[in-house]
Design an enzyme around this catalytic site. Structure first.
Site, PDB file in Angstrom:
ATOM      1  N   ALA A  12      72.407 -39.336 114.932  1.00 35.76           N
ATOM      2  CA  ALA A  12      72.600 -40.759 114.993  1.00 35.76           C
ATOM      3  C   ALA A  12      72.218 -41.393 113.909  1.00 35.76           C
ATOM      4  O   ALA A  12      72.920 -42.169 113.354  1.00 35.76           O
ATOM      5  CB  ALA A  12      72.045 -41.223 116.293  1.00 35.76           C
ATOM      6  N   SER A  13      70.903 -40.793 113.210  1.00 35.40           N
ATOM      7  CA  SER A  13      70.569 -41.292 112.019  1.00 35.40           C
ATOM      8  C   SER A  13      71.415 -41.255 110.977  1.00 35.40           C
ATOM      9  O   SER A  13      71.398 -42.151 110.087  1.00 35.40           O
ATOM     10  CB  SER A  13      69.041 -40.872 111.732  1.00 35.40           C
ATOM     11  OG  SER A  13      68.990 -39.666 111.205  1.00 35.40           O
ATOM     12  N   LYS A  14      72.000 -40.207 110.719  1.00 33.78           N
ATOM     13  CA  LYS A  14      72.819 -39.991 109.641  1.00 33.78           C
ATOM     14  C   LYS A  14      74.335 -40.742 109.752  1.00 33.78           C
ATOM     15  O   LYS A  14      74.850 -40.842 108.795  1.00 33.78           O
ATOM     16  CB  LYS A  14      73.036 -38.308 109.557  1.00 33.78           C
ATOM     17  CG  LYS A  14      71.819 -37.744 109.204  1.00 33.78           C
ATOM     18  CD  LYS A  14      71.104 -38.101 107.902  1.00 33.78           C
ATOM     19  CE  LYS A  14      70.148 -37.398 107.341  1.00 33.78           C
ATOM     20  NZ  LYS A  14      69.448 -37.904 106.208  1.00 33.78           N
TER      21      LYS A  14
ATOM     22  N   ILE B 149      72.607 -26.333 104.017  1.00 31.34           N
ATOM     23  CA  ILE B 149      71.884 -26.109 102.477  1.00 31.34           C
ATOM     24  C   ILE B 149      70.625 -25.473 102.968  1.00 31.34           C
ATOM     25  O   ILE B 149      69.871 -25.894 103.569  1.00 31.34           O
ATOM     26  CB  ILE B 149      71.852 -27.567 101.790  1.00 31.34           C
ATOM     27  CG1 ILE B 149      73.092 -28.311 101.697  1.00 31.34           C
ATOM     28  CG2 ILE B 149      71.157 -27.343 100.681  1.00 31.34           C
ATOM     29  CD1 ILE B 149      74.225 -27.662 100.917  1.00 31.34           C
TER      30      ILE B 149
ATOM     31  N   TYR C 191      68.833 -37.055 114.882  1.00 31.57           N
ATOM     32  CA  TYR C 191      69.134 -36.825 113.636  1.00 31.57           C
ATOM     33  C   TYR C 191      70.741 -37.206 113.400  1.00 31.57           C
ATOM     34  O   TYR C 191      70.838 -37.849 112.413  1.00 31.57           O
ATOM     35  CB  TYR C 191      69.085 -35.554 113.350  1.00 31.57           C
ATOM     36  CG  TYR C 191      69.383 -34.849 112.060  1.00 31.57           C
ATOM     37  CD1 TYR C 191      68.507 -35.063 110.729  1.00 31.57           C
ATOM     38  CD2 TYR C 191      70.590 -34.419 111.760  1.00 31.57           C
ATOM     39  CE1 TYR C 191      68.690 -34.772 109.592  1.00 31.57           C
ATOM     40  CE2 TYR C 191      70.761 -33.982 110.238  1.00 31.57           C
ATOM     41  CZ  TYR C 191      69.843 -34.282 109.338  1.00 31.57           C
ATOM     42  OH  TYR C 191      70.123 -33.727 108.017  1.00 31.57           O
TER      43      TYR C 191
ATOM     44  N   ASN D 168      66.677 -39.879  99.457  1.00 28.23           N
ATOM     45  CA  ASN D 168      67.070 -38.569  99.832  1.00 28.23           C
ATOM     46  C   ASN D 168      66.254 -38.004 101.056  1.00 28.23           C
ATOM     47  O   ASN D 168      66.791 -37.336 101.796  1.00 28.23           O
ATOM     48  CB  ASN D 168      66.862 -37.827  98.659  1.00 28.23           C
ATOM     49  CG  ASN D 168      67.052 -36.230  99.151  1.00 28.23           C
ATOM     50  OD1 ASN D 168      67.990 -35.474  99.768  1.00 28.23           O
ATOM     51  ND2 ASN D 168      65.825 -35.571  98.903  1.00 28.23           N
TER      52      ASN D 168
ATOM     53  N   SER E 275      74.572 -36.592 106.143  1.00 28.54           N
ATOM     54  CA  SER E 275      74.837 -35.164 106.738  1.00 28.54           C
ATOM     55  C   SER E 275      76.154 -35.243 107.300  1.00 28.54           C
ATOM     56  O   SER E 275      76.742 -36.258 107.845  1.00 28.54           O
ATOM     57  CB  SER E 275      73.738 -34.934 107.614  1.00 28.54           C
ATOM     58  OG  SER E 275      73.909 -33.603 108.247  1.00 28.54           O
TER      59      SER E 275
END
Length: 268
Positions: A159-161, A190, A157, A91, A144
């Site tokens: 691209a990573s997700k 969130i 971010y 996570n 995400s």
């Protein structure tokens, strides 16, 4: 009084949760504990506070979720302290804010990819054989909505997700026949430490009611709502769910955002 009760959906299971010191990780650890799991919890800080809320069925380590060695240590701790591993919730992540591609250099990209994508990949690499040895189980990675389309995070971010979503599909195929399921959760907005600056900025401007206004539920989500999705994917209730990205975003990604509030709506 600890966070454990007779819920039982994870009774007898051993789980590793990264990023367990706060937010989604802490909410998930508490929920897993209430449903009978024994837990190894990691974070750079405050994993001990989460473990204290749970009691003797939790063991914590300070660990970097993007470090191969730290992940190996956490997985080994599950074996040493509880006898094996059945569930991993990879996570932990970092955001990079809302920076433009043109504002992020190679070092920014490397760090975000290290934690958000390489970390989950290493968690799968080292945990899957142990989970298979116990007859199977579940690996869950936090992706995400930013990995689905643009507009929800920085370039690195997002691209990573997107990479996490691809990773769980690839891993599910490569673990064919092992009874190890690999899935992702794609949260929307969130309220966690990662999004604190968004909430604080909105509250300072008196615009808190606008948070989450682009999704049909007209609100942001809570860590507990993502934890419930993680519990489903960790439990036998999702025994035929594999290689999927479960979106938990209030309906945000069901459409492209638009300004005409009457379009496609039925007056009630």
């Amino acid at each position: 009084m600890t966070e454990r009760d007779a819920g039982g959906r994870l009774e007898g299971r051993i789980a590793l949760v990264t990023g367990a010191g706060s937010g989604i990780g802490r909410a998930t650890a508490l929920l897993f504990a209430r449903h009978g799991a024994k837990l190894v919890l990691t974070d750079l800080k405050d994993a001990d506070a989460t473990a204290d809320l749970i009691g003797e069925s939790a063991y914590w380590l300070q660990a970097d979720a993007g470090s191969e060695a730290d992940l190996q240590g956490a997985i080994s701790a599950a074996v040493q302290h509880f006898g094996g591993l059945d569930i991993v919730f990879a996570n932990a992540g970092i955001s990079g804010g809302l920076a433009s591609i043109f504002d992020q250099d190679a070092a920014d990209w490397a760090e975000i990819l290290r934690v958000n994508l390489i970390g989950p990949a290493m968690a799968i690499r080292y945990a899957a054989p142990l989970i298979k040895a116990r007859g199977g189980g579940s690996i869950i990675c936090t992706a995400s909505v930013a990995g689905l389309r643009s507009g929800a995070g920085s370039g690195a971010y997002s691209a990573s997700k997107a990479g996490v979503i691809s990773l769980v599909k690839t891993a599910a195929q490569q673990l064919s026949g092992s009874n190890v399921r690999v899935n992702a959760i794609c949260p929307g907005l969130i309220e966690t430490g990662m999004t604190e600056f968004i909430y604080e900025r909105a509250r300072a401007k008196g615009r808190e009611e606008q948070l989450g206004h682009l999704n049909p539920l007209k609100r942001g989500g809570t860590p507990e709502e993502i934890a419930s999705a993680a519990l489903f994917l960790a439990s036998d209730e999702s025994s035929y769910v594999n290689g999927q990205a479960l979106v938990v975003d209030g309906g945000l990604s069901s459409s492209h955002p638009f300004n005409n509030q009457s379009y496609g709506r039925t007056a009630i």
